[in-house]
Design a protein around this motif. Structure first.
Motif, PDB file in Angstrom:
ATOM      1  N   THR A 163      42.657  39.319  43.133  1.00 49.44           N
ATOM      2  CA  THR A 163      41.234  39.493  43.404  1.00 49.44           C
ATOM      3  C   THR A 163      40.853  40.974  43.424  1.00 49.44           C
ATOM      4  O   THR A 163      39.705  41.333  43.158  1.00 49.44           O
ATOM      5  CB  THR A 163      40.850  38.835  44.737  1.00 49.44           C
TER       6      THR A 163
ATOM      7  N   LEU B 281      40.269  35.829  53.194  1.00 53.96           N
ATOM      8  CA  LEU B 281      39.462  36.106  52.009  1.00 53.96           C
ATOM      9  C   LEU B 281      37.988  35.794  52.220  1.00 53.96           C
ATOM     10  O   LEU B 281      37.124  36.503  51.698  1.00 53.96           O
ATOM     11  CB  LEU B 281      40.006  35.318  50.817  1.00 53.96           C
TER      12      LEU B 281
ATOM     13  N   LEU C 139      36.776  38.043  41.874  1.00 54.62           N
ATOM     14  CA  LEU C 139      36.580  36.619  42.140  1.00 54.62           C
ATOM     15  C   LEU C 139      37.917  35.998  42.506  1.00 54.62           C
ATOM     16  O   LEU C 139      38.869  36.071  41.720  1.00 54.62           O
ATOM     17  CB  LEU C 139      35.993  35.899  40.918  1.00 54.62           C
ATOM     18  N   GLY C 140      37.996  35.400  43.679  1.00 55.88           N
ATOM     19  CA  GLY C 140      39.235  34.768  44.117  1.00 55.88           C
ATOM     20  C   GLY C 140      38.963  33.547  44.960  1.00 55.88           C
ATOM     21  O   GLY C 140      37.964  33.486  45.673  1.00 55.88           O
ATOM     22  N   THR C 141      39.835  32.575  44.872  1.00 57.51           N
ATOM     23  CA  THR C 141      39.672  31.347  45.649  1.00 57.51           C
ATOM     24  C   THR C 141      41.030  30.797  46.047  1.00 57.51           C
ATOM     25  O   THR C 141      41.845  30.454  45.170  1.00 57.51           O
ATOM     26  CB  THR C 141      38.875  30.283  44.867  1.00 57.51           C
TER      27      THR C 141
ATOM     28  N   THR D  68      46.935  35.573  44.843  1.00 57.36           N
ATOM     29  CA  THR D  68      45.486  35.383  44.740  1.00 57.36           C
ATOM     30  C   THR D  68      44.739  36.560  45.339  1.00 57.36           C
ATOM     31  O   THR D  68      43.790  37.094  44.741  1.00 57.36           O
ATOM     32  CB  THR D  68      45.065  34.088  45.466  1.00 57.36           C
TER      33      THR D  68
ATOM     34  N   LEU E  81      37.269  41.742  47.949  1.00 58.14           N
ATOM     35  CA  LEU E  81      36.291  41.374  46.921  1.00 58.14           C
ATOM     36  C   LEU E  81      35.571  42.607  46.379  1.00 58.14           C
ATOM     37  O   LEU E  81      35.346  42.723  45.163  1.00 58.14           O
ATOM     38  CB  LEU E  81      35.280  40.381  47.492  1.00 58.14           C
TER      39      LEU E  81
ATOM     40  N   THR F  15      40.744  32.056  39.994  1.00 56.70           N
ATOM     41  CA  THR F  15      40.701  33.484  40.308  1.00 56.70           C
ATOM     42  C   THR F  15      40.649  34.282  39.005  1.00 56.70           C
ATOM     43  O   THR F  15      41.389  33.988  38.066  1.00 56.70           O
ATOM     44  CB  THR F  15      41.938  33.899  41.126  1.00 56.70           C
TER      45      THR F  15
ATOM     46  N   GLY G 189      39.617  40.637  38.465  1.00 57.20           N
ATOM     47  CA  GLY G 189      39.320  40.964  39.855  1.00 57.20           C
ATOM     48  C   GLY G 189      37.894  40.620  40.241  1.00 57.20           C
ATOM     49  O   GLY G 189      37.042  40.333  39.398  1.00 57.20           O
TER      50      GLY G 189
END
Length: 328
Positions: free
Chosen positions: A67, A191, A273-275, A63, A201, A267, A271
């Motif tokens: 990202t 993150l 955006l990630g969770t 993840t 990010l 996600t 790239g």
């Protein structure tokens, strides 16, 4: 009023990408439980909790890497190689703590090499990690002659911390689950709450702009490649010690399944955006799909069909949500 509520709901889904997979997860759990009353039985939940953490640990690091706009296809091979190195070293008389440290160091070094090739030589991560997948898998097969390694006979406290478990009623809480929970909290903090998270990010959102602002994007990517391989090696060791076997073909196909878990969780492949929370939901979703279709009597070979449909559905949903919000 209805349009306003609809817009608010769509905006909520777009801003919190974890909600869509969560809704699908809850819906599938209800459907599977209605189809088979044993779905929520203690035995089935115990089986789910035993297999969920190992792929989940790899997905956490993937993840962070995804990202930044990169990914790693060699994680399945590293998953197989690390426990093989561990067991071979122990067979040659190396103490377990030293063997563990060396196996994890080799895993991280593979990731560092991936990162250097991607950032230093400007080769795409697809080509680099695909090549590394073949190399690492080939090494695992060569040093074992294609045969699984005999189980570890060590019964020390370190072995218990890696593969032990605690019985609570009908459930067994495996050490791998506790490791997964701890690493989930750490990765979520990194993150969302740390300077490194901001760099990750920024690197994935706009690399040139991040460099102009002083973000060491090359070091960030290289470090995350190393972390991803380290987590893959660690997950492989946890799995091998739990099942008392280290096979050179273990982890085959895991690289695509892990990426699927991350993308399904929200996600972005591009790239920016990630969770981590979404990834945990994605891990649960794909593991439950595999378990649920088997319990429903569907052949296990159909699993990839369900996974492909879920991934495609999530990509369509996220794409439509983003377009809808932009139009508004």
């Amino acid at each position: 009023m209805t349009n306003r509520l609809k817009l608010s709901f769509l905006r909520l889904l777009a801003q919190h990408r974890e909600l869509s997979p969560l809704i699908i997860l809850v819906s599938l759990c209800i459907a599977f439980s209605m189809g088979n009353a044993s779905f929520f039985s203690a035995m089935n939940l115990k089986n789910l909790l035993s297999i969920l953490p190992e792929l989940g640990i790899i997905a956490l690091a993937m993840t962070l890497l995804l990202t930044t706009g990169e990914f790693d296809l060699s994680v399945g091979a590293v998953f197989a190689l690390a426990p093989i190195l561990l067991l071979l070293m122990v067979q040659f008389g190396v103490p377990l703590p030293v063997a563990l440290a060396l196996a994890l160091a080799v895993s991280a070094a593979i990731g560092c090499l991936n990162g250097w090739l991607v950032t230093g030589l400007a080769i795409t991560s697809f080509l680099v990690t695909l090549s590394m997948l073949l190399i690492v898998r080939g090494v695992a097969l060569f040093i074992t002659n294609g045969f699984p390694q005999k189980p570890l006979e060590d019964e020390s406290w370190l072995r218990w911390m890696l593969s032990g478990g605690v019985d609570i009623g009908e459930f067994t809480i495996h050490a791998s689950l506790l490791w997964f929970m701890a690493l989930t909290l750490i990765c979520h903090y990194l993150l969302r709450r740390s300077k490194l998270g901001n760099w990750i990010l920024a690197t994935g959102s706009n690399g040139p702009a991040a460099i102009a602002r002083g973000v060491p994007t090359a070091k960030v990517k290289t470090g995350l490649f190393a972390l991803t391989s380290l987590f893959a090696g660690f997950a492989g060791i946890l799995s091998a010690l739990r099942i008392s076997s280290a096979s050179p073909i273990a982890g085959t196909g895991y690289e695509l399944e892990v990426i699927a878990m991350v993308v399904v969780g929200g996600t972005a492949l591009t790239g920016g955006l990630g969770t981590i929370i979404g990834t945990v939901i994605g891990v649960m979703l794909l593991r439950i799909i595999r378990n649920g279709i088997i319990m429903a009597g569907v052949p296990g070979l159909a699993y990839n069909i369900f996974v492909g449909v879920i991934i495609l559905a999530m990509l369509i949903i996220n794409s439509r949500l983003e377009k809808h919000i932009k139009l508004r």
